[in-house]
Design an enzyme around this catalytic site. Structure first.
Site, short mmCIF file in Angstrom:
data_model
loop_
_atom_site.label_atom_id
_atom_site.label_comp_id
_atom_site.label_asym_id
_atom_site.label_seq_id
_atom_site.Cartn_x
_atom_site.Cartn_y
_atom_site.Cartn_z
N LYS A 60 0.83 -1.20 0.00
CA LYS A 60 0.00 0.00 0.00
C LYS A 60 0.87 1.26 0.00
O LYS A 60 0.64 2.19 -0.77
CB LYS A 60 -0.91 -0.02 1.22
N LYS A 72 2.43 -4.32 11.29
CA LYS A 72 1.10 -4.56 11.86
C LYS A 72 1.24 -5.02 13.29
O LYS A 72 2.16 -5.77 13.64
CB LYS A 72 0.35 -5.65 11.08
N GLY A 173 -20.29 -4.48 4.52
CA GLY A 173 -19.59 -4.00 5.71
C GLY A 173 -19.92 -2.55 6.02
O GLY A 173 -19.67 -1.67 5.19
N GLY A 178 -17.12 1.72 6.20
CA GLY A 178 -18.33 1.39 5.45
C GLY A 178 -19.46 2.35 5.69
O GLY A 178 -20.22 2.69 4.78
N ALA A 230 -15.47 -5.03 4.62
CA ALA A 230 -15.39 -5.78 5.87
C ALA A 230 -13.99 -6.39 5.98
O ALA A 230 -13.03 -5.87 5.43
CB ALA A 230 -16.48 -6.84 5.91
#
Length: 345
Positions: A60, A72, A173, A178, A230
């Protein structure tokens, strides 16, 4: 082959909960990526998430032109576990992040928000998206949603008709991102079908005038665009067989279960917009505000550039006669190789 630079697995000093931090790459700069607090049947499932999502974050950042790599954090809660002290949990996260000496900085993700980042910042400076009143960029979900809308504009243009008005869009989602998307899509005049595993979210569907469906129903509905918002892993070989959409573009990470799924989508004539590009708005916005010290308006302009990035990838994929999945990977590989050889990043 194991591609990560470093993985830390540590029981929190205060909570005893497994805190998992995966640093995938620092080739482009400090690794960044959200802190996910979620329930898992086994803590090793949380580790799998950390490994997959940190790699996705590298991609990304690379394709968005950011000078960062991917990381992460996952706190793997046992099934049914109720956290006694959220502050203790967040301080456990902070200690692990700080132990990496600045190689990685965390941010909000599933189960965390800007206020949690403020607590983490009590013990380490290596954190993004704290509340705006504390000098951070705040909630990343509006930026992510804005990036998705930019990507959708590129998808519509690629399909030969600009704009979302009158297009039949399925949104899966209705979480933080969302919910923003539901309101933005409705405002653009899309014919909106929505779904979420939480039945309470039907109130939002009613608010925006959307049709409420079950998750399986919205995924297999006849659509112009399916927007997965989601958790990841949605697109499997079995599911692709039942798709009736023209295109897929959404912020859910790691949507495609395997390269064979990308080939199936391409063979079926379903346009898939790489989620690493579509979901990058939040990271781009935070990077612009917190590292470049740009104004919100300047940051929003950078997020809007997602449309141009996606258009370049889609055009290159068409010229190569391949899925955008593989074209995006080539873009990322070229940037990482250029940086590792000392070329301009």
């Amino acid at each position: 082959m194991f591609s990560h630079e470093e993985v830390v697995i540590r029981a929190g000093e205060r909570t005893g909960l497994p805190v998992l931090v995966a640093v995938h790459s620092t080739t482009l700069g400090q690794a960044v990526g959200g802190c996910r607090v979620n329930h898992y049947a086994d803590w090793r499932d949380g580790l799998t998430d950390a490994l997959r999502l940190s790699q996705a974050m590298t991609y990304k950042c690379a394709i968005a032109g950011l000078d960062n790599g991917g990381g992460k954090t996952v706190v793997a809660l046992p099934p049914g576990h109720v956290v006694d002290s959220r502050r203790d949990l967040l301080h456990d996260v902070a200690d692990v992040v700080h132990s990496l000496g600045g190689r990685y900085a965390t941010a909000p993700d599933v189960g965390t928000g800007p206020e949690d980042m403020a607590v983490i910042k009590e013990r380490t400076p290596h954190v993004f998206c704290t509340p705006t009143e504390l000098g951070g960029s705040g909630d990343s979900s509006p930026g992510t949603a804005a990036g998705v809308m930019a990507a959708l504009s590129a998808v519509c243009a690629y399909l030969g008709k600009s704009g979302l008005k009158g297009r039949r869009v399925g949104l899966l989602g209705l979480g933080h991102v969302g919910a923003h998307l539901a309101r933005l899509l409705a405002a653009e005049g899309a014919e909106l079908l929505v779904a979420d595993v939480d039945p309470a979210k039907q109130a939002l569907a009613d608010e925006v005038g959307a049709t409420w469906l079950g998750p399986d129903e919205v995924v297999t509905a006849e659509l112009d665009i399916l927007v997965p918002a989601a958790l990841g892993g949605l697109l499997t070989e079995e599911l692709v067989q039942g798709l009736r959409c023209v295109a897929i573009a959404g912020p859910a990470n790691n949507q495609i279960a395997s390269p064979s799924v990308a080939r199936m989508l391409h063979g079926k004539g379903v346009l898939w917009a790489p989620d690493d590009i579509v979901s990058a708005g939040g990271a781009i916005y935070a990077h612009a505000v917190e590292l470049r010290h740009e104004t919100p308006a300047q940051a929003r302009a950078r997020v809007a550039g997602i449309a141009d990035t996606l258009s370049r990838v889609l055009d290159s994929a068409e010229q190569a006669g391949e899925s955008p999945y593989f074209t995006a990977q080539e873009f990322v590989r070229a940037r990482l190789e250029g940086a590792s050889h000392g070329l301009a990043r």
